[in-house]
Write an enzyme that holds these catalytic residues in place. Structure first.
Site, PDB file in Angstrom:
ATOM      1  N   SER A 143     -25.194  19.841 -19.238  1.00 24.37           N
ATOM      2  CA  SER A 143     -24.344  20.836 -18.583  1.00 24.37           C
ATOM      3  C   SER A 143     -24.618  22.199 -19.197  1.00 24.37           C
ATOM      4  O   SER A 143     -25.031  22.288 -20.367  1.00 24.37           O
ATOM      5  CB  SER A 143     -22.864  20.479 -18.801  1.00 24.37           C
ATOM      6  OG  SER A 143     -22.012  21.536 -18.418  1.00 24.37           O
ATOM      7  N   TYR A 156     -15.183  17.862 -23.268  1.00 20.81           N
ATOM      8  CA  TYR A 156     -16.337  17.740 -22.366  1.00 20.81           C
ATOM      9  C   TYR A 156     -17.470  18.635 -22.869  1.00 20.81           C
ATOM     10  O   TYR A 156     -18.616  18.200 -22.992  1.00 20.81           O
ATOM     11  CB  TYR A 156     -15.934  18.143 -20.943  1.00 20.81           C
ATOM     12  CG  TYR A 156     -17.066  18.108 -19.941  1.00 20.81           C
ATOM     13  CD1 TYR A 156     -17.386  16.923 -19.274  1.00 20.81           C
ATOM     14  CD2 TYR A 156     -17.810  19.245 -19.654  1.00 20.81           C
ATOM     15  CE1 TYR A 156     -18.432  16.882 -18.363  1.00 20.81           C
ATOM     16  CE2 TYR A 156     -18.854  19.208 -18.743  1.00 20.81           C
ATOM     17  CZ  TYR A 156     -19.153  18.026 -18.092  1.00 20.81           C
ATOM     18  OH  TYR A 156     -20.198  17.994 -17.185  1.00 20.81           O
TER      19      TYR A 156
END
Length: 260
Positions: A143, A156
């Site tokens: 990400s 996350y």
């Protein structure tokens, strides 16, 4: 351009980026094995593209003790497997200024899904791939938040940063063989997928429309993947690469050179 791998396992293929990657692989004339928890979604994909091109396997990667058997079964059924895409992931919000709202079990599940399970899968697949004479690959979806964290989803962001660091090291460790395993990292920005759905993250409104349209993301990703790029930053993440990540990785490689 064509993908150089002929049979690809996609873990986390029942929606979003994983589903789109599996579609691209099939449309490219290659074989795909799709893995996810939802059998009905796996069946939907297989019926859409045909059992001659698609194999399915329902599996929950958070069941860590079942991973060795899963990998053993997959590699026995598909000895010609030459690429593994690890794409599963969940995202949850945490606000540590309100510690009574922080569910540590959910935090642990998020980290196990996004990082620990990847390490179990990587460790289990490497011996199989090391025996191959042809080029193979481990492809990871991380990400942009691996490089720049977002305050609403700290865990996350941390899980993706951990995975990014592990990938940098793994690439160096596997470079000299045995085998010829390429380690590839895809860095998505926010993409319009189920990741931001209200059922998972009720604090996000209209989450399915957050970020880059999935087809735009896939076009850019696929172009770089088929070109042979080992690092695939997409959207705003390309700016982060240019502004600081390339410099940081340069320093990382300098350290490695000094240690040899």
């Amino acid at each position: 351009m064509s993908l150089k791998y002929n049979k690809v396992l996609v873990i986390g293929a029942t929606s979003g980026i994983g589903w789109a990657l599996a579609e691209k692989i099939v449309q490219n004339g290659k074989q795909v094995i799709i893995v996810g928890r939802r059998q009905e979604k796996l069946d939907e994909f297989a019926s859409k593209y045909g059992k001659d091109k698609v194999s399915t396997k329902a599996f929950d990667i958070t069941k860590l003790d079942e991973i060795p058997k899963f990998v053993q079964d997959v590699t026995k059924e598909h000895p010609d497997l030459d690429s593994v895409i690890l794409n599963s992931g969940i995202q949850r919000g945490f606000d540590f200024s309100k510690p009574d709202t922080v569910d540590l079990e959910v935090l642990e599940l998020e980290f196990r899904t996004n990082y620990i399970s990847y390490m179990h899968l990587t460790t289990a697949f490497i011996p199989f791939l090391q025996k191959k004479d042809n080029e193979t690959s481990l492809i990871y979806t991380t990400s942009g938040l691996a490089l720049l964290p977002l305050p609403r989803c700290p865990n996350y962001s941390a899980s993706k940063a951990a995975l990014h660091h592990m990938i940098l090291v793994l690439r160096e460790q596997l470079r000299a063989g045995p085998g010829n395993i390429k380690v590839i990292e895809i860095f998505p920005p926010a993409v319009q997928t189920e990741l931001h759905d209200a059922k998972h993250q009720p604090d996000i409104k209209d989450g399915g429309n957050i970020g880059m349209p999935l087809n735009e993301f896939m076009d850019e990703t696929w172009k770089k993947l088929t070109k042979g790029d080992e690092q695939i930053p997409v959207g705003f993440v390309s700016n982060a690469f240019e502004k600081f990540e390339k410099t940081r990785q340069g320093m990382f490689h300098d350290i490695i050179m000094k240690m040899h």
